[in-house]
Design an enzyme around this catalytic site. Structure first.
Site, mmCIF file in Angstrom:
data_model
loop_
_atom_site.group_PDB
_atom_site.id
_atom_site.type_symbol
_atom_site.label_atom_id
_atom_site.label_comp_id
_atom_site.label_asym_id
_atom_site.label_seq_id
_atom_site.Cartn_x
_atom_site.Cartn_y
_atom_site.Cartn_z
ATOM 1 N N HIS A 1 13.145 -0.356 -14.242
ATOM 2 C CA HIS A 1 14.244 -1.469 -13.219
ATOM 3 C C HIS A 1 16.240 -0.520 -13.018
ATOM 4 C CE1 HIS A 1 12.896 -4.802 -11.368
ATOM 5 N NE2 HIS A 1 14.438 -5.622 -11.646
ATOM 6 N N THR A 18 10.714 0.135 -3.750
ATOM 7 C CA THR A 18 10.961 1.233 -4.150
ATOM 8 C C THR A 18 9.705 1.303 -5.091
ATOM 9 O OG1 THR A 18 12.801 1.152 -4.301
ATOM 10 C CG2 THR A 18 12.194 3.044 -5.238
ATOM 11 N N GLY A 36 15.606 -4.180 -5.140
ATOM 12 C CA GLY A 36 14.454 -3.235 -4.560
ATOM 13 C C GLY A 36 13.710 -2.462 -5.640
ATOM 14 N N ASN A 37 13.498 -2.700 -6.576
ATOM 15 C CA ASN A 37 12.567 -1.794 -7.708
ATOM 16 C C ASN A 37 11.297 -2.265 -7.301
ATOM 17 O OD1 ASN A 37 14.292 -1.211 -9.995
ATOM 18 N ND2 ASN A 37 15.407 -3.392 -9.455
ATOM 19 N N ARG A 75 7.020 -0.209 -5.398
ATOM 20 C CA ARG A 75 5.405 0.363 -4.711
ATOM 21 C C ARG A 75 5.448 1.857 -3.770
ATOM 22 N NH1 ARG A 75 6.109 -4.909 -5.354
ATOM 23 N NH2 ARG A 75 7.928 -5.417 -3.355
#
Length: 354
Positions: A281, A290, A286-287, A292
């Site tokens: 993380h 990003t 937006g983790n 995926r």
């Protein structure tokens, strides 16, 4: 304490504060504050101190990190419980065991074989005509943007997502952030496709650029930058690494990729790099998106079509539960199955449309 240890080492070397300041280039007042415990050195300052004092960086860093943890938790009534939870997660992320290749069940291997057979059929269907390929990209890009954003709480429908991306329309009653999330994700998909065409591999630059695109105009201050604050996942009790651990964890992340990029089955590799990035993380926001996109960069660069994890309630819960099985129980098998199933479904859909 770090400050006391630093002072002891300096005195044992028979150095005055101003002499150590001259050797390191660090202001004498700042070193004095380090020793009193009023201020903590940066990583670069820590390195300079270790070099000029003739003491190992590891020795100083251990004390430095311990003080950081104490400063964070000293007034927390559940400090010990939090440390126990964090210990198991950090051990998983940094231990040698996580660098070993995973063992696969017969059931999972059968799914990988099925995916490989579908990939072979997909590649035999190439080359598609330019217009057909463009239509396929448009169809699956919109669906992927819709589902990936829906996982994160975006409320734009599939049709509204298509109108925003293809027509540039503004949907009444929807926030500017939701519009930007759609536009940004669509642009990030295009960036990933360009990476695949250019045969550019996963790297630190690539991950940071994907994240920058995801948060562009949504949060420019944090776009493409590691977080500097602790964060929690909404609705989850999973303990996430503290900011000062991120640099080392990301180094391990790319080391794992270098070690296994040609050893693991691509689907397993993509699942691993997805899960590891989510678990570290490294960003304020937006983790998931990003991670995926990183997963799909790995899949697409190896001849698969992109996996599109659904964002409806049931699918989202299954996705989160599979991730938690890795994070809490060090059991990646459910997540491997989930990604393999999505890859198979995607390949079957692509072949049906062709």
């Amino acid at each position: 304490m770090f400050g006391a240890r630093l002072k002891d080492i300096r005195l044992s070397r028979k150095l005055k504060l101003k002499e150590l300041a001259a050797l390191t280039g660090i202001d004498v007042t700042l070193i004095s504050r380090f020793e009193r415990g009023d201020r903590m050195p940066t990583k670069n300052q820590l390195l300079l101190l270790s070099e000029q004092l003739g003491v190992s960086l590891a020795e100083l860093k251990k004390e430095w990190l311990a003080d950081k943890v104490v400063a964070l938790l000293q007034y927390e009534p559940m400090a010990m419980e939090a440390l126990q939870v964090a210990e198991s997660r950090v051990e998983y992320l940094t231990s040698k065991k996580v660098h070993d290749a995973p063992q696969l069940s017969d059931e999972l291997q059968a799914k990988l074989d099925r995916a490989d057979d579908l990939r072979k059929r997909w590649r035999q269907a190439q080359p598609l005509g330019p217009s057909q390929l463009r239509r396929l990209h448009e169809f699956f890009d919109i669906e992927y943007t819709f589902e990936s954003n829906r996982i994160e709480g975006n409320t734009l429908t599939l049709q509204e997502t298509a109108l925003v991306v293809n027509e540039g329309l503004t949907i009444g009653g929807k926030s500017m952030r939701e519009h930007l999330e759609v536009i940004n994700h669509s642009e990030a998909i295009g960036f990933v496709r360009d990476l695949v065409l250019g045969k550019e591999d996963l790297s630190r630059r690539v991950v940071m650029e994907i994240h920058r695109l995801i948060l562009k105009e949504v949060d420019n201050e944090n776009a493409g930058r590691h977080r500097k604050v602790p964060v929690r996942i909404s609705g989850s009790d999973t303990e996430l690494p503290q900011p000062y651990l991120l640099e080392k964890l990301m180094e391990d992340y790319f080391e794992y990729y270098e070690l296994h990029s040609k050893r693991l089955h691509p689907i397993i590799l993509s699942a691993e790099m997805h899960e590891r990035l989510v678990s570290i993380h490294p960003f304020v926001d937006g983790n998931g998106r990003t991670s995926r996109l990183v997963m799909n960069l790995i899949l697409m660069s190896r001849g698969y079509t992109r996996a599109n994890i659904k964002g409806d309630t049931q699918s989202r819960l299954a996705y989160y539960r599979a991730l938690q099985q890795v994070q809490k129980n060090a059991n990646p098998d459910p997540f491997y199955h989930l990604v393999a199933d999505e890859v198979i479904r995607s390949l079957e859909q692509h072949l049906e449309l062709v």
